[in-house]
Design a protein around this motif. Structure first.
Motif, PDB file in Angstrom:
ATOM      1  N   ARG A 231     -43.268 -29.389  -6.329  1.00  0.00           N
ATOM      2  CA  ARG A 231     -41.996 -29.398  -7.442  1.00  0.00           C
ATOM      3  C   ARG A 231     -42.264 -30.614  -8.427  1.00  0.00           C
ATOM      4  N   GLY A 232     -43.371 -31.023  -8.571  1.00  0.00           N
ATOM      5  CA  GLY A 232     -43.472 -32.223  -9.686  1.00  0.00           C
ATOM      6  C   GLY A 232     -43.285 -33.654  -8.869  1.00  0.00           C
ATOM      7  N   LEU A 233     -44.192 -34.469  -8.951  1.00  0.00           N
ATOM      8  CA  LEU A 233     -44.199 -35.855  -8.397  1.00  0.00           C
ATOM      9  C   LEU A 233     -44.548 -36.780  -9.486  1.00  0.00           C
ATOM     10  N   PRO A 234     -43.639 -37.744  -9.886  1.00  0.00           N
ATOM     11  CA  PRO A 234     -43.724 -38.732 -10.582  1.00  0.00           C
ATOM     12  C   PRO A 234     -44.620 -39.801 -10.204  1.00  0.00           C
ATOM     13  N   ILE A 235     -45.516 -40.412 -11.037  1.00  0.00           N
ATOM     14  CA  ILE A 235     -46.109 -41.682 -10.694  1.00  0.00           C
ATOM     15  C   ILE A 235     -45.806 -42.616 -11.754  1.00  0.00           C
ATOM     16  N   GLU A 236     -45.115 -43.791 -11.134  1.00  0.00           N
ATOM     17  CA  GLU A 236     -44.338 -44.829 -11.640  1.00  0.00           C
ATOM     18  C   GLU A 236     -45.414 -46.081 -11.604  1.00  0.00           C
ATOM     19  N   LEU A 237     -45.799 -46.461 -12.760  1.00  0.00           N
ATOM     20  CA  LEU A 237     -46.739 -47.566 -12.734  1.00  0.00           C
ATOM     21  C   LEU A 237     -46.082 -48.978 -13.597  1.00  0.00           C
ATOM     22  N   GLU A 238     -46.277 -49.981 -12.905  1.00  0.00           N
ATOM     23  CA  GLU A 238     -45.916 -51.309 -13.480  1.00  0.00           C
ATOM     24  C   GLU A 238     -47.114 -52.354 -13.413  1.00  0.00           C
ATOM     25  N   VAL A 239     -46.896 -52.919 -14.572  1.00  0.00           N
ATOM     26  CA  VAL A 239     -48.115 -53.942 -15.046  1.00  0.00           C
ATOM     27  C   VAL A 239     -47.274 -55.580 -15.039  1.00  0.00           C
ATOM     28  N   PHE A 240     -47.847 -56.119 -14.169  1.00  0.00           N
ATOM     29  CA  PHE A 240     -47.308 -57.396 -14.584  1.00  0.00           C
ATOM     30  C   PHE A 240     -48.509 -58.464 -15.097  1.00  0.00           C
ATOM     31  N   ALA A 241     -48.233 -59.448 -15.902  1.00  0.00           N
ATOM     32  CA  ALA A 241     -49.191 -60.470 -16.595  1.00  0.00           C
ATOM     33  C   ALA A 241     -48.632 -61.676 -16.980  1.00  0.00           C
ATOM     34  N   THR A 242     -49.749 -62.594 -16.799  1.00  0.00           N
ATOM     35  CA  THR A 242     -49.491 -64.170 -17.252  1.00  0.00           C
ATOM     36  C   THR A 242     -49.741 -64.550 -18.336  1.00  0.00           C
ATOM     37  N   PRO A 243     -48.878 -64.873 -19.412  1.00  0.00           N
ATOM     38  CA  PRO A 243     -49.404 -65.421 -20.712  1.00  0.00           C
ATOM     39  C   PRO A 243     -49.546 -66.692 -20.498  1.00  0.00           C
ATOM     40  N   VAL A 244     -50.458 -66.943 -21.445  1.00  0.00           N
ATOM     41  CA  VAL A 244     -50.894 -68.516 -21.495  1.00  0.00           C
ATOM     42  C   VAL A 244     -50.897 -68.926 -22.935  1.00  0.00           C
ATOM     43  N   ASP A 245     -50.836 -70.199 -23.246  1.00  0.00           N
ATOM     44  CA  ASP A 245     -50.838 -70.726 -24.702  1.00  0.00           C
ATOM     45  C   ASP A 245     -52.156 -70.983 -24.887  1.00  0.00           C
ATOM     46  N   PHE A 246     -52.245 -71.857 -26.228  1.00  0.00           N
ATOM     47  CA  PHE A 246     -53.634 -72.244 -26.477  1.00  0.00           C
ATOM     48  C   PHE A 246     -54.213 -73.139 -25.831  1.00  0.00           C
ATOM     49  N   ASP A 247     -53.489 -73.880 -25.072  1.00  0.00           N
ATOM     50  CA  ASP A 247     -53.841 -74.850 -24.062  1.00  0.00           C
ATOM     51  C   ASP A 247     -54.119 -74.413 -22.730  1.00  0.00           C
ATOM     52  N   GLY A 248     -53.859 -73.228 -22.487  1.00  0.00           N
ATOM     53  CA  GLY A 248     -54.047 -72.630 -21.119  1.00  0.00           C
ATOM     54  C   GLY A 248     -53.108 -72.736 -20.300  1.00  0.00           C
ATOM     55  N   ALA A 249     -51.909 -73.257 -20.685  1.00  0.00           N
ATOM     56  CA  ALA A 249     -50.621 -73.355 -19.767  1.00  0.00           C
ATOM     57  C   ALA A 249     -49.837 -72.102 -19.770  1.00  0.00           C
ATOM     58  N   ALA A 250     -49.662 -71.913 -18.358  1.00  0.00           N
ATOM     59  CA  ALA A 250     -48.997 -70.575 -18.078  1.00  0.00           C
ATOM     60  C   ALA A 250     -47.505 -70.412 -18.721  1.00  0.00           C
ATOM     61  N   LEU A 251     -47.604 -69.074 -19.171  1.00  0.00           N
ATOM     62  CA  LEU A 251     -45.960 -69.004 -19.910  1.00  0.00           C
ATOM     63  C   LEU A 251     -45.248 -68.291 -18.741  1.00  0.00           C
ATOM     64  N   ASP A 252     -43.843 -67.732 -19.258  1.00  0.00           N
ATOM     65  CA  ASP A 252     -42.960 -66.829 -18.243  1.00  0.00           C
ATOM     66  C   ASP A 252     -43.818 -65.425 -18.182  1.00  0.00           C
ATOM     67  N   GLU A 253     -43.768 -64.815 -17.070  1.00  0.00           N
ATOM     68  CA  GLU A 253     -44.609 -63.691 -16.959  1.00  0.00           C
ATOM     69  C   GLU A 253     -43.533 -62.590 -17.526  1.00  0.00           C
ATOM     70  N   VAL A 254     -44.583 -61.687 -18.026  1.00  0.00           N
ATOM     71  CA  VAL A 254     -44.039 -60.418 -18.864  1.00  0.00           C
ATOM     72  C   VAL A 254     -44.355 -59.092 -17.932  1.00  0.00           C
ATOM     73  N   TRP A 255     -43.720 -58.280 -18.024  1.00  0.00           N
ATOM     74  CA  TRP A 255     -44.240 -56.886 -17.402  1.00  0.00           C
ATOM     75  C   TRP A 255     -43.916 -55.673 -18.358  1.00  0.00           C
ATOM     76  N   GLY A 256     -44.575 -54.529 -17.792  1.00  0.00           N
ATOM     77  CA  GLY A 256     -44.271 -53.333 -18.502  1.00  0.00           C
ATOM     78  C   GLY A 256     -44.432 -52.184 -17.656  1.00  0.00           C
ATOM     79  N   GLU A 257     -43.749 -51.110 -18.048  1.00  0.00           N
ATOM     80  CA  GLU A 257     -44.040 -49.965 -16.783  1.00  0.00           C
ATOM     81  C   GLU A 257     -44.104 -48.696 -17.772  1.00  0.00           C
ATOM     82  N   SER A 258     -44.551 -47.528 -17.098  1.00  0.00           N
ATOM     83  CA  SER A 258     -44.949 -46.393 -17.904  1.00  0.00           C
ATOM     84  C   SER A 258     -44.927 -45.175 -16.434  1.00  0.00           C
ATOM     85  N   VAL A 259     -44.398 -43.751 -16.802  1.00  0.00           N
ATOM     86  CA  VAL A 259     -44.497 -42.979 -15.668  1.00  0.00           C
ATOM     87  C   VAL A 259     -45.192 -41.753 -16.328  1.00  0.00           C
TER      88      VAL A 259
END
Length: 461
Positions: free
Chosen positions: A362-390
């Motif tokens: 009857r149809g099955l959705p596949i929900e994908l989420e991706v989390f990533a950690t941005p870093v600035d030019f000095d390599g310091a971690a910034l706030d996590e970002v995320w996105g999704e697609s189905v």
């Protein structure tokens, strides 16, 4: 004869003279009326000094007209009221009407939603604003997952309603605001009338109860009194609730965390599904396949910001997939530079209409989420970002239960088959029917003779 004729002539001349004088009088009267009509309806002072009896009207009417003439002219309802001037800008600041201004009982309510970088600080600021206006915090609910959020209900005086709304909208970025008002004047008046009637009924029943002497009368009066007192208390509670809502306006403020994606970071996640193993990233997002086919899931992650993305983590919400089998075809899960793209492919076998153990007919959705950690030019971690697609996978199968039409058709076919078999058997036995009838007759005759012989033989002594 001459005297008679002379007398009639004189009579006609007199009549004609009177008619001419009447016409002239009427002309001058009309002329005077037209002249007074162009005098702006002013009344001569002499007429004001004329006694009421001489004017043909009662003295009380004259006094009432003078009082109305001396009363100030009421201000039209549509004419705007003068507005106070702001001390800072010198611009007119509109003043909100209160129920006292309108002479009505009105319930004011409002809901506000704002976003703030620091939810706790915005919460404290909002409470301080309302308490500074003399309001109270009626209720509060706070949560931290998935993002910090708080919801506060305030009670303020109706006169401070507009001021509170304006100041509370400034504790963050205004997202939504809804203001409503309900006029409950007629409801309160009706409740007050019903309460007066109920109180009189209770008083009357208590008096009857004091005078009752019969036990049955006392019991019946007590039951009636209990019902009336219950009704009276319910009416009092209703009007008390309405008056509380009228006396204090309600404001519900919702503060949510601002999006954590910083201006220099960003991510876009797109998923595709295909039966083509050569280039699945050119697939679709909704596909229908056979029960034992293979599909290929393509995941694309684009870095839309100016900071590099590191430590990409892929997860699914509704399926248990071994995401470690994702094979990168472009880029790497470890790091995606600014404005670059990473693509990976995962093979998903479908067995007997099931994908990852889940039925997909009857149809099955596949929900994908991706989390990533941005870093600035000095390599310091910034706030996590995320996105999704189905994406959605559906298995094409004929194993579905038959419908009503199919069932009726199958039943009719069975009946036809049974009837055909009966006709064949009758056709086979039809030539032998005379023989079968003769044999049956002989057997019946023999059995009859035997029964007669047994009945005719004497019984043994």
């Amino acid at each position: 004869m001459y005297e008679v004729h002379h007398t009639q002539s004189k009579t006609r001349r007199r009549t004609l003279s009177f008619m001419v004088l009447a016409l002239l009088s009427a002309f001058f009267v009309l002329l005077g009326a037209c002249g007074s009509g162009n005098d702006d309806d002013t009344v001569p002072e002499a007429s004001m000094d004329t006694p009421a009896d001489d004017m043909g009207a009662p003295a009380a009417t004259s006094d009432a007209e003078e009082a109305m003439a001396e009363a100030p002219e009421p201000q039209p309802a549509d004419e705007p009221r003068p507005e106070p001037m702001s001390d800072e800008s010198g611009l007119a600041v509109p003043t909100a009407l209160t129920p006292a201004d309108l002479g009505r009982d009105i319930i004011y309510r409002a809901t506000i939603e704002v976003q703030a970088d620091d939810v706790a600080a915005a919460n404290r600021e909002a409470v301080a604003i309302v308490q500074g206006l003399g309001g109270i915090v009626f209720s509060q609910a706070t949560g931290t997952e998935p993002r910090p959020r708080t919801e506060i209900t305030f009670k303020v005086l109706p006169a401070d309603f507009s001021t509170a709304l304006e100041r509370l909208a400034g504790v963050g970025k205004l997202i939504d605001q809804v203001i409503t008002s309900d006029d409950v004047t007629e409801i309160i008046v009706d409740l007050e009338s019903r309460i007066i009637t109920a109180e009189a009924s209770v008083t009357r029943l208590r008096k009857f109860l004091e005078e009752a002497t019969q036990l049955e009368d006392v019991a019946q009066l007590e039951r009636e009194l209990l019902d009336r007192e219950t009704t009276l208390e319910r009416l009092r509670g209703q009007i008390r609730t309405l008056r509380d809502q009228v006396d204090l306006a309600t404001i519900t403020l919702t503060i949510t965390q601002s999006p954590t994606v910083l201006p220099d970071t960003g991510i876009r996640v797109t998923a595709w599904v295909s039966e083509d193993a050569q280039d699945p990233c050119l697939g679709v997002q909704n596909i229908t396949v056979e029960p034992d086919a293979k599909v290929y899931l393509c995941l694309e992650v684009e870095n839309t910001g100016t900071s590099a993305l590191t430590d990409l983590d892929v997860s699914t919400r509704n399926l248990r997939l071994n995401l470690d089998n994702f094979g990168p075809v472009q880029g790497s899960f470890n790091r995606i530079e600014a404005n670059e793209l990473m693509a990976a492919v995962l093979e998903l076998p479908i067995e007997e209409g099931r994908l990852a153990g889940r039925v997909a007919t009857r149809g099955l959705p596949i929900e994908l989420e991706v989390f990533a950690t941005p870093v600035d030019f000095d390599g310091a971690a910034l706030d996590e970002v995320w996105g999704e697609s189905v994406v959605r996978v559906q298995v094409d199968t004929d194993d579905a239960l038959p419908g009503f039409g199919d069932s009726v058709s199958d039943g009719a076919s069975g009946v036809v088959a049974v009837f055909s078999v009966v006709l064949i058997v009758v056709g086979v036995l039809l030539p032998f029917l005379p023989i079968i009838a003769a044999i049956a007759a002989i057997i019946w005759w023999i059995r009859r003779r035997i029964r007669k012989a047994e009945s005719a033989s004497p019984p043994a002594s």
